[in-house]
Design an enzyme around this catalytic site. Sequence first.
Site, PDB file in Angstrom:
ATOM      1  N   TYR A 183      51.342  49.594 -12.225  1.00  8.85           N
ATOM      2  CA  TYR A 183      51.679  51.268 -12.129  1.00  8.85           C
ATOM      3  C   TYR A 183      52.052  51.315 -10.646  1.00  8.85           C
ATOM      4  CZ  TYR A 183      48.756  52.047 -16.322  1.00  8.85           C
ATOM      5  OH  TYR A 183      48.105  51.847 -17.616  1.00  8.85           O
ATOM      6  N   HIS A 184      52.559  50.165 -10.104  1.00 13.76           N
ATOM      7  CA  HIS A 184      53.314  50.503  -9.070  1.00 13.76           C
ATOM      8  C   HIS A 184      54.678  50.341  -8.785  1.00 13.76           C
ATOM      9  CE1 HIS A 184      49.257  48.422  -7.415  1.00 13.76           C
ATOM     10  NE2 HIS A 184      48.936  49.523  -7.874  1.00 13.76           N
ATOM     11  N   TYR A 185      55.438  50.902  -9.917  1.00 10.03           N
ATOM     12  CA  TYR A 185      56.855  51.021  -9.745  1.00 10.03           C
ATOM     13  C   TYR A 185      57.324  51.653  -8.791  1.00 10.03           C
ATOM     14  CZ  TYR A 185      55.603  55.119 -12.267  1.00 10.03           C
ATOM     15  OH  TYR A 185      55.129  56.394 -12.490  1.00 10.03           O
TER      16      TYR A 185
END
Length: 544
Positions: free
Chosen positions: A472-474
Site C-alpha cells: 500500500y505504498h504506491y
Amino acid sequence: MEALDIKLRKRIRHGRLLKAFIFLFLDLSLCSPSQTQGELPFMISDVTQVAGKSFDYIVVGGGTAGCPLAATLSEKFSVLLIERGGSPYSNPWVLEKRFYGFSLIQTDEFSSVAQDFTSTDGVRNSRGRVLGGSSAINGGFYSRASEDFIDKAGWDKELVKEAYTWVESKIVSIPELTPWQTVVEFGLLEAGFLPYNGYSLEHIEGTKIGGSIFDVWGIRHTSADLLKAANPENIVVILNATVKNIIFESNGNASQTTVKGISFIKSDGSTDQTYEAYLNQPKNCTSNGGDVILSAGALGSPQILLLSGIGHRKHLEDLDIPHVMNLKGVGKRMKDNPCIAVLVDTDPQNRQPEPPQVSGIAKDFKFIIEGGVIPTSFNATRMPIAAKIAFPVSEGELRLNSSDPRQNPSVKFNYLDDEKDLDACAEMVHLLERVARSHSVAFYLGVKHQSNLMTSTDEQRKFCKENVKTYYHYHGGCTVGSVVDSDYKVYGVTGLRVVDGSTFRESPGTNPMATLMMLGRYQGLKILRERDHISSSLPTQQNP
C-alpha cells in the site's frame, strides 16, 4: 536461545499484567478522549456554500499531505480544502484500533472510507476516501525518512526537522507493545535484524519500535487532526466533493497557461451538476497570486491533471479531452513496493486486530519486515509477517479509464518485472522465513519450531511471482523533475502545484505517512516564507 525465551516470557507477562492493571483500575469508557473527538467547525458538506467563491489557495485532497498543508497556509491566507470523502470523526472503523483493517473489508462505489482498486497486474489495492486520507485506513506506524532520502530530495534539513516535530507534537504517541508485537520484535532480533534500536522515529537499520498515530487509548489521530491547528477564520473544508478538472484562464496568450480555479461535483453520484471555485486574483501585476495545489495522492493527482488536459497528447485525444499542456511525464514512473507475506498461524481465528508497532530494516535499508494481526472478515483474523522491497526498479503507468473523476484510473505497476527486483525478492523471502520460523514465533504460538526453509533461489523466485502483493505504498505519477520542479510547481503552468506521494520516486522510510505529513507542513511553510519575501521586497507605496 534459552536466554531469549526467558526474556520473551518476561516481556509477554509484563504486557499482560499491564493490560490487566489498566482494565482493573480504569473505566476506559469514561476516561477515553474519544468522547471529545468531534467535527471541525469549518467542515461543510453543502457544495453550494463554496460554489462561485474565491480563495487565496485551493488544496485538492484532504489526505495525509493535504491537511497539514491547508492548515499551514491558513495561518496567513484564505484556503479551500476540498475532499472527496466524508468526515472520519463519526466512524469507529477509522478511529478505534480494535477495528483496525475493517475499513478495507467493506467498500462501495461512492461512500466507503477506502476505495478498492485492482491494478492491471491483478493485485488488489486500496486508496483513502475520507478526510485524513490513507492515514485514516493504514496501520498508523510513524517513522521518518532516511537522511539519504532527504539529501536526494534537496530539502532544507532544519525546516524538515521543524516540520516533522510540528506533526509529532500533535498526533504521534509511543506505543505500548502488545504480546504479539513483542514476539515479532524478538523474532526479528533472532533472525539477525541488528542492532536493537528501541523506540526511534528515525529510519535506521536493525530492529526498532516506531511511533504510532494511535494514542494510549487506542484512538487513531489522522492527518485531519492537524487541521485543528488551522486558522478557523481562514479555512473552509468541503467534504464529499470530487474535483472534475482544473479551470484555466482564457487570456488569449497561447504561450502561457494560468490556473483560474477548479470544477467539482458531488461525490455520491446523485447528480452530475458541476460547481466551480476560483483563486483570488493578485492585487496588482507585481504581487504573487496563490495556487491550486493537488494533494489527491498517487492515483488522484495524475488523474486530475489528465482530466484537465495536462499529459500525453495522444492519450487525451483518445478520450476527447481538450489538450492544454503536453506533459508526457503525467502518469508515468508509477511504482509500488512488492510485498511478500507469510502466515504464521495455521487457521483463521477471532483475534483482536493489531497494527504493526515494530519494524525490521536490513541490507542497507533494502528490506523492511513487520508483523500484525489482520482481519479477513468481521469475525476472523490472520497473523502475517510481511516484507517489502524498499527500492523497486520496476515501474509502470497510470491511464484514464473514463472522464468520470469518481472512477479509478487504470494503473499497472509491473511488479517484479525487472530481474533485479526478482533477485531482491528471493533474498527477501529468505530473511522473511527466518523471522516467521523463528523460535520466538513458535514459542508464542505453542507449536514446534520448524527449520525447513526454502533453499533454492529458483524456489524463492517462483514463490515471489505467485504471491506478490501490495504494501500500500504506491507512489509516482507526478514525479519531481518530470512533472513538477523542486518547488512542486507543475512545469509550464502558472498557479498549479502538486504536493503528495505522486511526486516521490521512492517511498520514504518504513512507510510514507510521516514524510507526507511533514511534506505538507514543509511546503506550506516554504510558500508562506516565499510570499513574505516577495511582499517585503516590493517598494512601499508613498501617500501623495
